[in-house]
Design an enzyme around this catalytic site. Structure first.
Site, PDB file in Angstrom:
ATOM      1  N   GLY C 164       0.825  -1.198   0.000  1.00 40.87           N
ATOM      2  CA  GLY C 164       0.000   0.000   0.000  1.00 40.87           C
ATOM      3  C   GLY C 164       0.858   1.245   0.000  1.00 40.87           C
ATOM      4  O   GLY C 164       2.038   1.211   0.337  1.00 40.87           O
ATOM      5  N   CYS C 165       0.254   2.363  -0.400  1.00 41.39           N
ATOM      6  CA  CYS C 165       1.023   3.612  -0.513  1.00 41.39           C
ATOM      7  C   CYS C 165       1.491   4.086   0.863  1.00 41.39           C
ATOM      8  O   CYS C 165       2.664   4.435   1.042  1.00 41.39           O
ATOM      9  CB  CYS C 165       0.193   4.691  -1.208  1.00 41.39           C
ATOM     10  N   TYR C 166       0.574   4.117   1.845  1.00 41.34           N
ATOM     11  CA  TYR C 166       0.985   4.515   3.194  1.00 41.34           C
ATOM     12  C   TYR C 166       2.042   3.551   3.736  1.00 41.34           C
ATOM     13  O   TYR C 166       3.012   3.958   4.383  1.00 41.34           O
ATOM     14  CB  TYR C 166      -0.219   4.510   4.141  1.00 41.34           C
TER      15      TYR C 166
END
Lengths: 351, 351, 351, 351
Positions: C164-166
């Site tokens: 995921g980006c986070y």
């Protein structure tokens, strides 16, 4: 100053939309109106708290020591119980076509912010809005609520059609010139730019933050509904007007750049004098004799600002007008109209 | 495909500005050019690291397994040591007036992104830029680098004047119409809107984030320097053109809405055909036969997009053109020119 | 350099979403992959033109002299006809759960950008995503595709779960510290801020331009799905991590500010050395030994940047990491994984 | 309600800055204050028109039927002629250090919006602001003007130090918890995000529209001047507080996310009850018992909103507070203070 105002009860229909919320905010501090009820045409089945449809208004009434107005789904009962004498319709034109007649029949006066009653001839509405006009019997007595032109007709009006946001900006630039026969009748061009709140709260792909941020686009070329409205109330043929709206990546504010061909004898001094005389009684129009207005000067104000330049060698003028599409282009102009309908000063509650 | 390219050494002057940085980015992945040096006209006294003037480029050369080009203050020595055959001047016109002759005299070919060499007659420059032209002897051989019109003159050119951003957008809309005598010669209006990077990196109050965010303003009415540039290269009288630029709250992107009066016989099909033929060899111009382009379609690309609509009953057209002011309006168009000067395909390195 | 690449055929599922479009853009210029088909999970019933689902890509293939890849609704037939050896799933996790097994069974290797295969234990997925895991049989061989940690496991991988980006931003800050036992195990706080494209293309009231412009809000406190993903792959207990995402009024970019308590002996020099050694082989991680990174440095790049500061008197560090959520947080990291799966250099096609 | 107000004459110094302009706007409609003069510390040599330093206020006074206040360069004469009893200093701390003593000596009461008088011990100021404190003799009687805590000390105050914008947001979250000994004394983290107007009107490269649009960055780690201010007035050691400000791409609004470790016995109900009791008399603080506040709820209002969440299994809380940095973070809080100094209701003129 306050003592001259009676306190008239009003209702707002369409309280959940952007223009409706601005109306609520303005009414919350208006010296002469009391918000008897805020009705939403939308989702909810029963009463809501004001904070649910307008979070920014939570606490404002408490701060003023006043009770929050009830928030109700729109209904004849809700209107009846509100015991209001005036209604603001901040609703889509389909809803206004249904509710304006019911409210008028119930004895209320109406300021309608939609396009439903802006044309005396129903066929114009039907052609540009693509639907039958179901309240033709009220068209004859509807007053077009651009107070700069129709101030004198508002005190007795029962039904006022509040102008569109683009129309207000364009009329401010064009009407005095046409009225004074200062410009050639054909070939008027109005290139307008508006922030996203003018398109309303409905979800649309082109209004998604990721799509609009950093974007700018023209739309509605030769087909936008404000085209005949501008032409009619400015006093020109619809087909003589080219009107191009653009969507800008900002929340509120509208700027119109209008191009006209001047008739012989009209120089910069004459044009400035014409505008200053045309708007000398207009508290919400500001003429810039030097410099040009921009959106920062007008957003969150009730003003429409105007500046212009003349071509150095040819008989042509470029006029820039700008305003906040939710205020002078909608809610605060509706209040100007309501003020005049009720005998208040035109700008009461707008400072 | 790669094998057809030799690798020519180039230098960029003005590497710290917005257009200069885009040039560096494009050159970093260009198959036929090698960036021999990046010179900034600005502050630093000695060599700098590339990351200091263009932080976004840090690591790009490393990723490609290539050494970072040196960053130097501009000087004859720096240019000499770079052993380049072509220079891009992404500098203000004052700097270009000084450096273009020195580079040309040293045997380099020059693509100048400023306004210094866009007018064959020095008086035009002097009137609109308010300063003497100190390199008149080079004007005769400067080629105006709008490849859509002057493709054939670029291979032999020593000095190319890269068009202004507004001019590129306006010319794309107007030139084919004027060339084909499709429009009336007077009364062309171009209402243009540009993001803030077009104004450059210099600090200015109206470019402060708080001032520009949410704002839109017209400026330079009847006085903007791109007015004579558009008129001259489109083939019309300067005074027949009304050009109004507006500043928008976005970083990059430029949209021009042009209004013209069509001559008899020009309908939508004829206009579409005209545009398609005019740009059939232009790899960086896209004609929309349906719909209109917007900024999202062109920002961070090398394209100028064009769409149009005709008035339903009068002989008038509205043409929308848009582009990225730093790319097709500056850096990528400069590369188109350099490509053609060097015998590469026009769009080499731009995909 | 090009000659070492074979050209492998790949397909993209979910080509119409924001991450999918970035994949298409990157694949269009990748030296070792050929886009055999772009499939959208969405609306259309039959083939579409690429420009309809990704207008910005129109013309890019033409510029490169290559045919546009076909755009098809997702189907077994479409996949079969594409004759691809690798598929990118830029789809919601529900779609990935259905399609990853079908593609794997058909012999393709898969890089999945959703959360479907990021946890080896299905119960973790089921608890945080609120649905059963219908492809448990594939979990054991899924490799978590954060190449900075798992570079060695990717060459043989058949199924890669792209982070995921986070999670990518948080892991970059936390994993080396935890691996080296440099910080106290409890009380790690990660305060993250992301642009709106991270929330995808779906229409939502809080992503309406008017609502998000000028807004900032925290969301998902103690409940965001990236919390267990960060904790698991950083090597800590989920409950020891406080992760707070915020939505910012910008299109792309993600910045995470992480707060950790250092163990005795870890000063600034030791922390810097730790990070530099941890990422010495990571082409897409940049360590700032001075200054702090910001979003402008990383948006539209494949980099995750890192900088940090130590408390002047207490054993605490604040680490700032940032990246483009659609690139290093999604599409370009997926390509890093695909590159390593296929024996290409990790950053091939990303410069 | 109006009748209870006498009309006290006030002056504003620093009228051209962002906070100063908000003060002018609020004073224009305040029932108990009359703006006797607006002084700018800046450029002009002689009197100016209000519209020159605050274009948005042009016409507001005219609409209200009141004369525009004079705009003067700051001087003893200007102050003397204004015959004011209270002065607002919306000036940099260097200017406040010079002018607060002169105004106090001339018999005026002072609300200073700068950091000059926020610390009773001059050494704290000198260490964090890096300059000597030239008005030490006034520190003992300066009241820190956070009315939520010091309401009772304001009626008699001669010199009030208005809190910083970050400090107001952080104190609202932290002070009740520390006062009630609800949290562990060490390890408080406040991660704050602010719009660009908090940095003032001065031109800076990182505030250029092109640089900040689409950007987000952390700054001032462990060194921001509001760190000791928050710690001192919240009742904790400065070194126990980690405060990290971030710059956001928006004009106004500030959101602080605070992380604390709760002591045994403090559950969500207890924390909610604590906040509700702490702020039961605070008209400009709103506690959200459900949901979390965001910037849209508070920008252009006088409110500081608060919401929070507890970790599901560990004794930790995350508190979100937000406000408009120019209003509750500056101008409207200054008016709260002035209201209390003059015996008016705390929120008079703010609804």
């Amino acid at each position: 100053m306050m003592n001259n105002y009676s306190s008239r009860r009003v209702v707002v229909l369409g309280a959940g939309g952007y223009a409706g919320q601005e109306l609520l905010r303005l009414l919350a501090s208006h010296p002469g109106f009391q918000l008897a009820a805020a009705c939403s045409s939308g989702r909810a089945a029963g009463p809501q708290r004001l904070a649910e449809i307008a979070p920014g208004l939570a606490g404002v009434f408490r701060l003023r020591g006043e009770p929050e107005p009830p928030c109700l789904p729109i209904s004849d009962e809700a209107v009846h119980e509100a015991q209001a004498e005036l209604a603001f319709l901040a609703t889509p034109h389909e809803v206004s076509l249904e509710w304006a007649p019911r409210l008028l029949a119930a004895g209320l006066r109406v300021v309608d912010l939609s396009g439903a009653f802006r044309f005396p001839v129903p066929e114009t509405f039907e052609r540009w809005y693509g639907m039958p006009h179901s309240a033709r019997e009220w068209l004859a007595q509807a007053v077009y609520g651009w107070p700069e032109k129709n101030r004198g007709r508002l005190p007795g009006a029962r039904l006022v059609a509040n102008p569109g946001c683009y129309a207000t900006a364009a009329l401010t630039a064009l009407w005095p010139l046409i009225e004074a026969q200062a410009i050639e009748p054909g070939g008027v061009i109005c290139d307008a730019k508006s922030g996203a709140s003018g398109a309303g709260k409905g979800l649309r792909e082109d209004l998604h933050f990721v799509e609009l941020s950093g974007n700018c686009k023209a739309y509605g070329l030769y087909t936008h509904r404000h085209t005949p409205e501008i032409a009619l109330h400015a006093g020109m043929e619809t087909e003589a007007l080219t009107f191009t709206p653009h969507l800008l990546p900002l929340r509120r504010g509208l700027l119109a750049t209008s191009y006209v061909r001047l008739r012989p004898g009209w120089d910069a001094a004459a044009v400035l004098d014409l505008y200053q005389r045309a708007y000398q009684d207009a508290p919400c129009v500001r003429i810039h004799s030097q410099g040009l207005p921009d959106l920062q000067m007008v957003t969150r104000t009730c003003f429409c600002d105007l500046g212009f330049r003349l071509h150095p060698s040819r008989p042509q003028a470029t006029i820039v007008t700008c305003l906040d599409n939710l205020l002078k282009g909608a809610a605060s102009q509706a209040l100007e109209n309501a003020n005049l309908m009720c005998g208040y000063p035109q700008a009461a509650g707008l400072a």
